[in-house]
Design an enzyme around this catalytic site. Structure first.
Site, short mmCIF file in Angstrom:
data_model
loop_
_atom_site.label_atom_id
_atom_site.label_comp_id
_atom_site.label_asym_id
_atom_site.label_seq_id
_atom_site.Cartn_x
_atom_site.Cartn_y
_atom_site.Cartn_z
N TYR A 125 0.85 -1.20 0.00
CA TYR A 125 0.00 0.00 0.00
C TYR A 125 0.88 1.24 0.00
CZ TYR A 125 -3.12 3.65 1.78
OH TYR A 125 -3.83 4.83 1.94
N GLU A 213 -3.77 7.62 -3.75
CA GLU A 213 -3.71 6.37 -2.99
C GLU A 213 -3.61 5.20 -3.95
OE1 GLU A 213 -6.16 4.67 0.79
OE2 GLU A 213 -7.34 5.04 -1.02
#
Length: 367
Positions: A125, A213
């Protein structure tokens, strides 16, 4: 003085976000966009990929588990046969896809994305966001990708890594390499990941994003670092210098009344009640909806005039509200701290005279 009314909730389709990333040198899957089954077939053949992923393009999440009114299950499909892409596209394009995040009847799919399917050997991530606490951009990363990052933060906080970036100096090579190491990239992949991180930061700055993101930010068995999926949030106040991006705003899935309201810089969201709300300021608008509900009523809408409103906007707002057949009363709740109450009063008077108002009107002006 020039008054800029910010437009909220810029919505981009997945293929639009991926194109922005590719244009800035960020590694994404090869893809084409098609608006017909024949175009989808041609795109699949042009990709010359071992495996192809076909994705319906709508703004709502949960596409993979959605259902089309053509009977097809799933808005995301994998196949190795380009002809299957054509058959699937025929059941997607022009049909409504219903997911947990769409209206009951679903949303009409007008385009599909035909992309190269890549295997992911490891998922991480990575995100860059503006953080008020440190007055600038912050990188956030975790070697645990492809899952809900909030859950990781609760269960394994030691796997969340943060790094502040000096907005004036920009991202340093050692910062990018350290984050790549924290994400678990090894050998040549570490430098490759660091290069991608720097490109994502440059993208973040150039497009006036408030958040980029990437989840998952992954690696393939062939040794590629790829941004498999990304969510980009934009600073609405930068619209004046990001005209190309804001021109991509997909409003096709909005209710027609919401698009009409946007023409007059009014923020409108339709609800299922019978008391229309006409308020200035999003906070006051939400509080007004809550007060109505707490007293046994049901709001018919959320309508935020914002600041700097003109009489013409007040008139148009009344036109929108009175056109809704569900509306049985209108409640005006205006705080004069950000708008002149006389402007509102004049706009209301004009609307009542010209629109021949048939429903009860309650007005509260203060300040």
């Amino acid at each position: 003085a020039v008054l800029l009314t910010p437009r909220r909730w810029l919505n981009l389709q997945e293929y639009q976000s991926k194109k922005i990333m590719a244009d800035h040198g960020v590694a994404v899957q090869r893809f084409f966009v098609a608006d017909s089954a024949n175009d989808a077939l041609e795109a699949a053949q042009r990709l010359k990929a071992k495996e192809i992923v076909l994705k319906a393009q709508i703004l709502a999440g949960g596409r993979g588990k959605g259902i089309f009114n053509s009977g097809l299950k799933g808005g995301v499909h994998l196949t190795k046969d380009p002809k299957t892409v054509e058959q699937l596209a025929k059941q997607m394009i022009g049909y409504n896809l219903s997911t947990k995040q769409t209206p009951k009847d679903g949303v009409t799919v007008k385009k599909v994305m035909v992309a190269e399917a890549l295997d992911i050997s490891r998922e991480t991530y990575f995100a860059i966001l503006m953080d008020r606490a440190c007055n600038g951009p912050v990188m956030v990363g975790s070697p645990q990708g492809g899952v809900d990052i909030e859950e990781v933060a609760v269960t394994s906080p030691e796997l969340i890594f943060k790094e502040e970036i000096d907005i004036f100096e920009g991202i340093k090579d050692h910062q990018a390499l350290q984050m790549a190491e924290n994400l678990g990239f090894q050998g040549p992949l570490q430098q490759q990941a660091a290069d991608q991180i720097k490109k994502l930061y440059n993208l973040f700055l150039e497009i006036d994003a408030t958040q980029v993101e990437v989840n998952p930010f992954g690696e393939t068995p062939e040794g590629q670092v790829v941004c498999f999926d990304a969510k980009i949030n934009f600073d609405d106040n930068a619209e004046f210098r990001q005209k190309e991006i804001f021109a991509m705003d997909d409003k096709s899935e909005n209710e027609p009344i919401e698009n009409e309201a946007a023409k007059y810089d009014l923020k409108y969201i339709g609800l299922d009640g019978n008391i229309a709300c006409f308020v200035n300021g999003a906070g006051l608008a939400m509080a007004t909806c809550d007060i109505i509900s707490l007293n046994g009523g049901k709001p018919a809408n959320f309508l935020d005039l914002g600041g700097g409103v003109k009489e013409a906007q007040v008139y148009q707002a009344f036109k929108l509200l009175t056109a809704d057949p569900k509306v049985e009363a209108i409640l005006v709740n205006i705080f004069g701290g950000i708008v002149n109450c006389a402007i509102i009063a004049n706009g209301i008077t004009k609307a009542c005279q010209e629109l021949e108002l048939k429903v009860p009107l309650v007005v509260r002006l203060e300040g």
